[in-house]
Motif scaffolding. Sequence first.
Motif, PDB file in Angstrom:
ATOM      1  N   ILE A 228      31.912  37.887  46.997  1.00 14.79           N
ATOM      2  CA  ILE A 228      32.924  37.007  46.982  1.00 14.79           C
ATOM      3  C   ILE A 228      32.649  35.784  46.241  1.00 14.79           C
ATOM      4  O   ILE A 228      31.830  34.904  46.580  1.00 14.79           O
ATOM      5  CB  ILE A 228      33.001  36.634  48.601  1.00 14.79           C
TER       6      ILE A 228
ATOM      7  N   THR B 288      37.349  34.797  40.108  1.00 14.42           N
ATOM      8  CA  THR B 288      38.696  35.410  40.527  1.00 14.42           C
ATOM      9  C   THR B 288      38.223  37.015  41.154  1.00 14.42           C
ATOM     10  O   THR B 288      39.320  37.278  41.962  1.00 14.42           O
ATOM     11  CB  THR B 288      39.656  35.592  39.528  1.00 14.42           C
TER      12      THR B 288
ATOM     13  N   THR C 249      36.808  39.812  43.695  1.00 11.45           N
ATOM     14  CA  THR C 249      36.313  40.201  44.964  1.00 11.45           C
ATOM     15  C   THR C 249      35.964  41.652  44.992  1.00 11.45           C
ATOM     16  O   THR C 249      36.789  42.435  45.429  1.00 11.45           O
ATOM     17  CB  THR C 249      37.403  39.812  46.219  1.00 11.45           C
TER      18      THR C 249
ATOM     19  N   GLY D 237      38.973  44.980  47.494  1.00 10.91           N
ATOM     20  CA  GLY D 237      39.591  43.714  46.968  1.00 10.91           C
ATOM     21  C   GLY D 237      41.144  43.875  46.912  1.00 10.91           C
ATOM     22  O   GLY D 237      41.908  42.867  46.730  1.00 10.91           O
TER      23      GLY D 237
ATOM     24  N   GLU E 295      41.896  40.013  47.489  1.00 11.69           N
ATOM     25  CA  GLU E 295      41.306  39.193  46.406  1.00 11.69           C
ATOM     26  C   GLU E 295      41.874  37.876  46.405  1.00 11.69           C
ATOM     27  O   GLU E 295      41.595  36.945  45.724  1.00 11.69           O
ATOM     28  CB  GLU E 295      41.289  39.986  45.183  1.00 11.69           C
TER      29      GLU E 295
ATOM     30  N   SER F  88      38.913  35.004  47.016  1.00 12.67           N
ATOM     31  CA  SER F  88      38.363  34.386  46.028  1.00 12.67           C
ATOM     32  C   SER F  88      38.140  32.891  45.953  1.00 12.67           C
ATOM     33  O   SER F  88      38.898  32.224  46.801  1.00 12.67           O
ATOM     34  CB  SER F  88      38.984  34.993  44.585  1.00 12.67           C
TER      35      SER F  88
END
Length: 303
Positions: A130, A134, A136, A158, A184, A188
Motif C-alpha cells: 500500500i 498509485t 496496490t 488490488g 487500488e 493507494s
Amino acid sequence: MRIGVDLGGTKIEAIALDPAGATLARRRIPAPRDDYGATLGAITGLIAAIESETGQRGHIGIGTPGAISPFSGRLRNANSIWLNDQPLQHDLTQLLGRPVRLANDADCFALSEATDGAGRGAGSVFGVIIGTGTGTGGGVVIGGRLLTGPNAIAGEWGHNPLPWPTPEELPGPPCYCGKRGCLETYLSGPRLAADHHQHTGADLSPLAIAAAATRGDPAAQATLNRHAERLARGLASVINVLDPEVIVLGGGLSNLPHLYQQLPGLIRPHLFCDGFATRILPPVHGDSSGVRGAAWLWGGESP
C-alpha cells in the motif's frame, strides 16, 4: 551467491546475498527512462559491477513492475510503459549467459518477508503493498515458495472490487485497468489524498494527513479511519479465500502505526469464522524487501 535486482521507474538497485541472507554487496543507479535498450544495459552493467566487487558469479533474480505473461513471454502491466511487450527475461538470459528469474515487485516483497522477514517460519504469507504511489500490489508465499498461478496474477488483489461497498462508494473511481471501484482506487496514496480533498477541500499528501491526525485534526483522523476500514474489507476478502497465517504490509502507507492497531477489529466482522488469528505485521526489511526478494527467487537450488 544470489543477486537480486529491483527494476524501478527512477532507480535500479542490486544486492548480493550469501546463502544465509547476509549482504555481500549493494549498488544503486538511476534508471534510464523511455529506453528499453538502455535499461538492459543498465541491468547487465550493474550485475557486472556486483560480481566484480565480490569476485563471485551469482544466480540472478529480477523484480519488475508488471509481470511476464505466461502466454506471450513478454512483460505486461508495467507502469514503466517502455518495458511493456518486451521479452525482458529472454533478453537478459541471452545477455547474461545464464538463467534469470523474474517476478513482480510485490511478489518479491512477499517472498523477502516470508523468507527471512516478518513472515519467517509461517506456512502462508500474504504480502501487500500500500504505497504512496498509485499501485496496490500483493504476493502470496506458501511453504516458502512464491505462488504465481497459471495466469501469473496470484496476489493481484488490488484489481478486485472494494468488498461490501456503501451506496456512497458506488460506482467507485475509475481505474487505469478500465474498470471502476478497484481496491487500488480506494487504497493507494493518491486516492487517500483525493478522499481527504473530497471531504475537506484541503490538498494534503498522505504523510501530511497522518501528521495532522496525530496532532488531533478530526478531519484527518476521519480520512485515515475511512481508509483503514476500506483496507480491512479488502484484507477480509483475502482472508476468507486464502486464510494466510501472516499478512505483511509494505509500501509507504505501511508506516502508519494506526493500521496495526485498528485492522484486527475492523477485519473481524467481515470474516466467515468465529475468531481472528491472522497476524498483521510491518515488514522487517522495509524498502529493502523488494531487492532482497528478487535475490530469493533462487531458493536453495542452483539453475
